[in-house]
Scaffold this motif. Structure first.
Motif, PDB file in Angstrom:
ATOM      1  N   GLN A 160       0.829  -1.207   0.000  1.00 31.89           N
ATOM      2  CA  GLN A 160       0.000   0.000   0.000  1.00 31.89           C
ATOM      3  C   GLN A 160       0.868   1.263   0.000  1.00 31.89           C
ATOM      4  O   GLN A 160       0.593   2.213  -0.727  1.00 31.89           O
ATOM      5  CB  GLN A 160      -0.932   0.008   1.202  1.00 31.89           C
ATOM      6  CG  GLN A 160      -1.883   1.199   1.205  1.00 31.89           C
ATOM      7  CD  GLN A 160      -2.849   1.164   2.383  1.00 31.89           C
ATOM      8  OE1 GLN A 160      -2.808   0.268   3.204  1.00 31.89           O
ATOM      9  NE2 GLN A 160      -3.711   2.144   2.436  1.00 31.89           N
ATOM     10  N   SER A 161       1.928   1.277   0.779  1.00 27.68           N
ATOM     11  CA  SER A 161       2.837   2.422   0.810  1.00 27.68           C
ATOM     12  C   SER A 161       3.501   2.620  -0.544  1.00 27.68           C
ATOM     13  O   SER A 161       3.640   3.742  -1.017  1.00 27.68           O
ATOM     14  CB  SER A 161       3.916   2.233   1.878  1.00 27.68           C
ATOM     15  OG  SER A 161       3.363   2.299   3.155  1.00 27.68           O
ATOM     16  N   GLN A 162       3.904   1.519  -1.155  1.00 25.42           N
ATOM     17  CA  GLN A 162       4.545   1.608  -2.461  1.00 25.42           C
ATOM     18  C   GLN A 162       3.568   2.163  -3.490  1.00 25.42           C
ATOM     19  O   GLN A 162       3.927   3.023  -4.290  1.00 25.42           O
ATOM     20  CB  GLN A 162       5.063   0.241  -2.894  1.00 25.42           C
ATOM     21  CG  GLN A 162       5.875   0.300  -4.172  1.00 25.42           C
ATOM     22  CD  GLN A 162       6.478  -1.045  -4.519  1.00 25.42           C
ATOM     23  OE1 GLN A 162       6.301  -2.029  -3.815  1.00 25.42           O
ATOM     24  NE2 GLN A 162       7.200  -1.086  -5.618  1.00 25.42           N
ATOM     25  N   ASN A 163       2.320   1.686  -3.475  1.00 23.01           N
ATOM     26  CA  ASN A 163       1.305   2.190  -4.399  1.00 23.01           C
ATOM     27  C   ASN A 163       1.039   3.668  -4.166  1.00 23.01           C
ATOM     28  O   ASN A 163       0.877   4.440  -5.114  1.00 23.01           O
ATOM     29  CB  ASN A 163       0.005   1.394  -4.268  1.00 23.01           C
ATOM     30  CG  ASN A 163       0.127  -0.014  -4.804  1.00 23.01           C
ATOM     31  OD1 ASN A 163       1.039  -0.335  -5.561  1.00 23.01           O
ATOM     32  ND2 ASN A 163      -0.784  -0.865  -4.402  1.00 23.01           N
ATOM     33  N   THR A 164       0.993   4.063  -2.906  1.00 25.87           N
ATOM     34  CA  THR A 164       0.771   5.467  -2.565  1.00 25.87           C
ATOM     35  C   THR A 164       1.930   6.319  -3.067  1.00 25.87           C
ATOM     36  O   THR A 164       1.716   7.385  -3.633  1.00 25.87           O
ATOM     37  CB  THR A 164       0.607   5.630  -1.040  1.00 25.87           C
ATOM     38  OG1 THR A 164      -0.519   4.867  -0.618  1.00 25.87           O
ATOM     39  CG2 THR A 164       0.391   7.080  -0.662  1.00 25.87           C
ATOM     40  N   ASP A 165       3.146   5.840  -2.871  1.00 22.77           N
ATOM     41  CA  ASP A 165       4.327   6.569  -3.347  1.00 22.77           C
ATOM     42  C   ASP A 165       4.302   6.712  -4.864  1.00 22.77           C
ATOM     43  O   ASP A 165       4.616   7.779  -5.392  1.00 22.77           O
ATOM     44  CB  ASP A 165       5.616   5.872  -2.914  1.00 22.77           C
ATOM     45  CG  ASP A 165       5.881   5.991  -1.424  1.00 22.77           C
ATOM     46  OD1 ASP A 165       5.214   6.813  -0.756  1.00 22.77           O
ATOM     47  OD2 ASP A 165       6.752   5.256  -0.930  1.00 22.77           O
ATOM     48  N   GLU A 166       3.940   5.649  -5.556  1.00 27.87           N
ATOM     49  CA  GLU A 166       3.878   5.693  -7.019  1.00 27.87           C
ATOM     50  C   GLU A 166       2.792   6.661  -7.476  1.00 27.87           C
ATOM     51  O   GLU A 166       3.006   7.442  -8.409  1.00 27.87           O
ATOM     52  CB  GLU A 166       3.623   4.297  -7.583  1.00 27.87           C
ATOM     53  CG  GLU A 166       4.802   3.372  -7.460  1.00 27.87           C
ATOM     54  CD  GLU A 166       4.494   1.950  -7.907  1.00 27.87           C
ATOM     55  OE1 GLU A 166       3.469   1.733  -8.583  1.00 27.87           O
ATOM     56  OE2 GLU A 166       5.283   1.058  -7.574  1.00 27.87           O
ATOM     57  N   GLU A 167       1.635   6.608  -6.826  1.00 26.55           N
ATOM     58  CA  GLU A 167       0.547   7.517  -7.190  1.00 26.55           C
ATOM     59  C   GLU A 167       0.970   8.967  -6.944  1.00 26.55           C
ATOM     60  O   GLU A 167       0.741   9.833  -7.772  1.00 26.55           O
ATOM     61  CB  GLU A 167      -0.718   7.201  -6.389  1.00 26.55           C
ATOM     62  CG  GLU A 167      -1.892   8.089  -6.769  1.00 26.55           C
ATOM     63  CD  GLU A 167      -3.167   7.795  -5.995  1.00 26.55           C
ATOM     64  OE1 GLU A 167      -4.162   8.491  -6.267  1.00 26.55           O
ATOM     65  OE2 GLU A 167      -3.175   6.904  -5.138  1.00 26.55           O
ATOM     66  N   TYR A 168       1.619   9.207  -5.795  1.00 28.09           N
ATOM     67  CA  TYR A 168       2.080  10.560  -5.483  1.00 28.09           C
ATOM     68  C   TYR A 168       3.070  11.047  -6.545  1.00 28.09           C
ATOM     69  O   TYR A 168       2.974  12.164  -7.030  1.00 28.09           O
ATOM     70  CB  TYR A 168       2.730  10.595  -4.092  1.00 28.09           C
ATOM     71  CG  TYR A 168       3.077  11.984  -3.642  1.00 28.09           C
ATOM     72  CD1 TYR A 168       2.183  12.726  -2.888  1.00 28.09           C
ATOM     73  CD2 TYR A 168       4.304  12.568  -3.971  1.00 28.09           C
ATOM     74  CE1 TYR A 168       2.481  14.017  -2.480  1.00 28.09           C
ATOM     75  CE2 TYR A 168       4.613  13.855  -3.568  1.00 28.09           C
ATOM     76  CZ  TYR A 168       3.702  14.565  -2.821  1.00 28.09           C
ATOM     77  OH  TYR A 168       4.006  15.847  -2.431  1.00 28.09           O
TER      78      TYR A 168
END
Length: 74
Positions: A4-12
């Motif tokens: 989830q953190s990785q997905n959030t970082d990518e989205e950001y």
């Protein structure tokens, strides 16, 4: 780093890149002495879109801070 953190970082990162692209286009428009009607509409649309992206980026940033500041269960 969890998924989830990785997905959030990518989205950001994607949002930040898009925000930068819109900012560059907006700079091109504001550099002109006169904007046609379609350009005026584009300028207004770009400003609104940039604000939406900025709001979404801030939401992701706050969510990330909330998640990282919570004690881990276990």
């Amino acid at each position: 780093m969890n998924e989830q953190s990785q997905n959030t970082d990518e989205e950001y990162h994607d949002l930040a890149a898009k925000h930068h692209e819109l900012d560059e286009r907006l700079s091109q428009l504001t550099a002109k002495h006169y904007l046609s009607e379609p350009e005026q509409l584009e300028e207004a649309t770009l400003k609104k879109r940039k604000l939406q992206l900025k709001d979404r980026m801030e939401h992701l940033r706050r969510r990330r801070v909330d998640v990282t500041s919570q004690p881990h269960a276990g």
